[in-house]
Design a protein around this motif. Sequence first.
Motif, mmCIF file in Angstrom:
data_model
loop_
_atom_site.group_PDB
_atom_site.id
_atom_site.type_symbol
_atom_site.label_atom_id
_atom_site.label_comp_id
_atom_site.label_asym_id
_atom_site.label_seq_id
_atom_site.Cartn_x
_atom_site.Cartn_y
_atom_site.Cartn_z
ATOM 1 N N VAL A 289 89.416 7.889 83.885
ATOM 2 C CA VAL A 289 90.661 8.424 83.337
ATOM 3 C C VAL A 289 91.849 7.841 84.093
ATOM 4 C CG1 VAL A 289 92.043 10.503 82.976
ATOM 5 C CG2 VAL A 289 89.578 10.556 82.531
ATOM 6 N N ALA A 290 91.751 7.810 85.419
ATOM 7 C CA ALA A 290 92.841 7.274 86.241
ATOM 8 C C ALA A 290 93.115 5.808 85.912
ATOM 9 C CB ALA A 290 92.507 7.436 87.720
ATOM 10 N N GLU A 291 92.063 5.085 85.570
ATOM 11 C CA GLU A 291 92.198 3.658 85.256
ATOM 12 C C GLU A 291 92.609 3.408 83.808
ATOM 13 O OE1 GLU A 291 88.304 2.347 86.219
ATOM 14 O OE2 GLU A 291 88.535 2.755 88.374
ATOM 15 N N GLY A 292 92.689 4.467 83.011
ATOM 16 C CA GLY A 292 93.075 4.313 81.617
ATOM 17 C C GLY A 292 91.950 3.939 80.687
ATOM 18 N N ARG A 293 90.707 3.964 81.175
ATOM 19 C CA ARG A 293 89.570 3.612 80.315
ATOM 20 C C ARG A 293 89.116 4.793 79.458
ATOM 21 N NH1 ARG A 293 84.851 1.783 83.346
ATOM 22 N NH2 ARG A 293 85.634 2.939 85.164
ATOM 23 N N ILE A 294 89.513 5.992 79.843
ATOM 24 C CA ILE A 294 89.301 7.189 79.033
ATOM 25 C C ILE A 294 90.661 7.852 78.865
ATOM 26 C CG2 ILE A 294 88.253 9.483 78.907
ATOM 27 C CD1 ILE A 294 85.939 8.433 80.581
ATOM 28 N N ARG A 295 91.073 8.037 77.612
ATOM 29 C CA ARG A 295 92.367 8.660 77.343
ATOM 30 C C ARG A 295 92.240 9.589 76.142
ATOM 31 N NH1 ARG A 295 97.561 4.922 77.435
ATOM 32 N NH2 ARG A 295 98.411 7.042 77.594
ATOM 33 N N PRO A 296 92.846 10.749 76.229
ATOM 34 C CA PRO A 296 92.819 11.636 75.061
ATOM 35 C C PRO A 296 93.769 11.119 73.995
ATOM 36 C CG PRO A 296 94.246 12.571 76.714
ATOM 37 C CD PRO A 296 93.629 11.333 77.333
ATOM 38 N N VAL A 297 93.489 11.456 72.768
ATOM 39 C CA VAL A 297 94.414 11.195 71.672
ATOM 40 C C VAL A 297 95.227 12.468 71.460
ATOM 41 C CG1 VAL A 297 94.647 10.629 69.232
ATOM 42 C CG2 VAL A 297 92.854 9.534 70.609
ATOM 43 N N VAL A 298 96.536 12.373 71.634
ATOM 44 C CA VAL A 298 97.414 13.522 71.450
ATOM 45 C C VAL A 298 98.089 13.391 70.093
ATOM 46 C CG1 VAL A 298 99.423 14.774 72.318
ATOM 47 C CG2 VAL A 298 97.785 13.772 73.932
#
Length: 328
Positions: A289-298
């Motif tokens: 998540v910190a690296e941006g490889r997992i991100r939620p869709v808002v």
Amino acid sequence: MSATMIALFGGTGPEWEVREIPVPEAGPGQVLVRVRAAALNNADAPVLAAADPTSGGTGEPYQAGYEFAGEVFAVGAGVTGVVVGERVMGTQPRSFAQYVRADHRHVLRIPGTAGYEEAASLPTGLLTEHGALRLGAFRAGQSVLITGATSAIGLLGVQIAKVLGASTVVGTTRTASKEALLASAGADVVVVGPGDELTDEVLTATGGEGVDVVLDHVGGRLFAACLPATRVDGHLVNIGRLDRAESTINLDHLSYRHLHLRGVSFGFGRPAELGDVLAGLVPEVLPAVAEGRIRPVVDEVFPLAGAAAALDRLRTGEALGKIVLAMP
């Protein structure tokens, strides 16, 4: 700090009611978080309806919400590893409020520079999907089928599976226009439609063997179609019932393929178990998540004063990702 706060309550009608109530105190093993954003979940609408006395509901008042992000304001006795001022995200009932009192095991540091709206959209999805993969004995190099994959939680499941080394991720959606969304999340194969061709398409994508692990968010007929789409000795984990809770399955598919079938609900009635599932995110998932490889869709962010509009958006079933409330 004011002695009172604004919170949303159900149990008086078809909409949430804004109330001013005392700010809670952090007891032993608890933290008090100043909430900056809180995310809606699919369960919010049926829970509100079940309590609505104008349509046959219980009329029992309750403070709404399950998922939040903010800063630690106070810590109770015996709490270690969490300090005042830290940016955290977590899951706890009664989170649609300016302050939330939570079990310290149910909060996590916000990874990297993620904003509060994004962070509030993560805890439930991360713990549910990662916990289900663990229950399904997932290992790097295996294939995964995720039904209802364009739900906010399903989209996180696709990303988590890829980050953990899935060889092939198959995602399902009932809407052709969402195919690109699934592909952008990392799905290798997208199955569009009500599920009539699911078994054949999954078997084709896996060389006739079927997937190693199924994460099912749909239930109903689609769940039944997942069994013959799972390899011999494979694992199926039912997470949700976006279609229906009842499913008629062919027991031959279950028995002859030696399938492992699990159901899961990481609820608040087992606080230690929920804490363990959240702790399991720290080694691999939170760094991604910190690296941006997992991100939620808002999907959309509403002010607290716009809670009724946020609820209307949830009820349409058309949201692409999470609906979030920004706290004043």
